[in-house]
Design a protein around this motif. Structure first.
Motif, PDB file in Angstrom:
ATOM      1  N   VAL A  32     -36.102  29.204  47.365  1.00 50.00           N
ATOM      2  CA  VAL A  32     -34.940  30.002  46.957  1.00 50.00           C
ATOM      3  C   VAL A  32     -34.490  29.736  45.522  1.00 50.00           C
ATOM      4  CG1 VAL A  32     -34.040  30.242  49.295  1.00 50.00           C
ATOM      5  CG2 VAL A  32     -33.212  28.380  47.845  1.00 50.00           C
ATOM      6  N   CYS A  33     -34.930  28.664  44.942  1.00 54.55           N
ATOM      7  CA  CYS A  33     -34.452  28.350  43.582  1.00 54.55           C
ATOM      8  C   CYS A  33     -34.904  29.446  42.598  1.00 54.55           C
ATOM      9  CB  CYS A  33     -34.979  26.993  43.126  1.00 54.55           C
ATOM     10  SG  CYS A  33     -34.396  26.591  41.459  1.00 54.55           S
ATOM     11  N   PRO A  34     -33.952  30.100  41.955  1.00 56.69           N
ATOM     12  CA  PRO A  34     -34.294  31.233  41.082  1.00 56.69           C
ATOM     13  C   PRO A  34     -34.937  30.822  39.758  1.00 56.69           C
ATOM     14  CG  PRO A  34     -31.933  30.827  41.002  1.00 56.69           C
ATOM     15  CD  PRO A  34     -32.493  29.882  42.029  1.00 56.69           C
ATOM     16  N   VAL A  35     -34.868  29.555  39.424  1.00 55.69           N
ATOM     17  CA  VAL A  35     -35.387  29.132  38.122  1.00 55.69           C
ATOM     18  C   VAL A  35     -36.491  28.074  38.236  1.00 55.69           C
ATOM     19  CG1 VAL A  35     -33.276  29.709  36.860  1.00 55.69           C
ATOM     20  CG2 VAL A  35     -33.497  27.454  37.913  1.00 55.69           C
ATOM     21  N   ASN A  36     -37.029  27.939  39.442  1.00 51.40           N
ATOM     22  CA  ASN A  36     -38.120  26.976  39.680  1.00 51.40           C
ATOM     23  C   ASN A  36     -37.790  25.549  39.238  1.00 51.40           C
ATOM     24  OD1 ASN A  36     -39.912  28.918  40.782  1.00 51.40           O
ATOM     25  ND2 ASN A  36     -40.376  29.625  38.715  1.00 51.40           N
ATOM     26  N   ALA A  37     -36.557  25.145  39.526  1.00 46.88           N
ATOM     27  CA  ALA A  37     -36.165  23.776  39.172  1.00 46.88           C
ATOM     28  C   ALA A  37     -36.608  22.757  40.218  1.00 46.88           C
ATOM     29  CB  ALA A  37     -34.642  23.709  38.993  1.00 46.88           C
TER      30      ALA A  37
END
Ligand code: SF4
Ligand code: SF4
Length: 69
Positions: A32-37
């Motif tokens: 779910v992380c939108p920024v691939n963190a």
């Protein structure tokens, strides 16, 4: 505001799911992380510099292993 991962609660240990059987189909923090963190290595790795503090991973974690701090 960054997040904190409680590795005792997280199911992902030593490169695999240790408890819930989510395996590659897990729809959790990484997905779910939108920024691939977040990514799954030996443990769940967190790149704080990428994080935008959206809280999506906190809601997605079925083991309550992540909190915004
Ligand atoms: S708070 Fe949002 S941006 Fe930060 S790691 Fe979690 S899902 Fe990714
Ligand atoms: S969703 Fe929660 S239990 Fe699953 S890998 Fe992420 S931190 Fe670990």
């Amino acid at each position: 505001m960054p997040i904190k991962i409680d590795y005792k609660k997280c199911c992902w240990k030593n490169g695999k799911c240790s408890s819930c059987g989510c395996g590659g189909a897990c729809n959790g923090c990484v997905e779910v992380c939108p920024v691939n963190a977040l990514k799954r290595g030996k443990k769940v790795e967190y790149k704080e510099s990428e994080c935008i503090s959206c809280g999506a991973c906190v809601s997605a974690c079925k083991h309550d292993a992540i909190e915004l701090i």
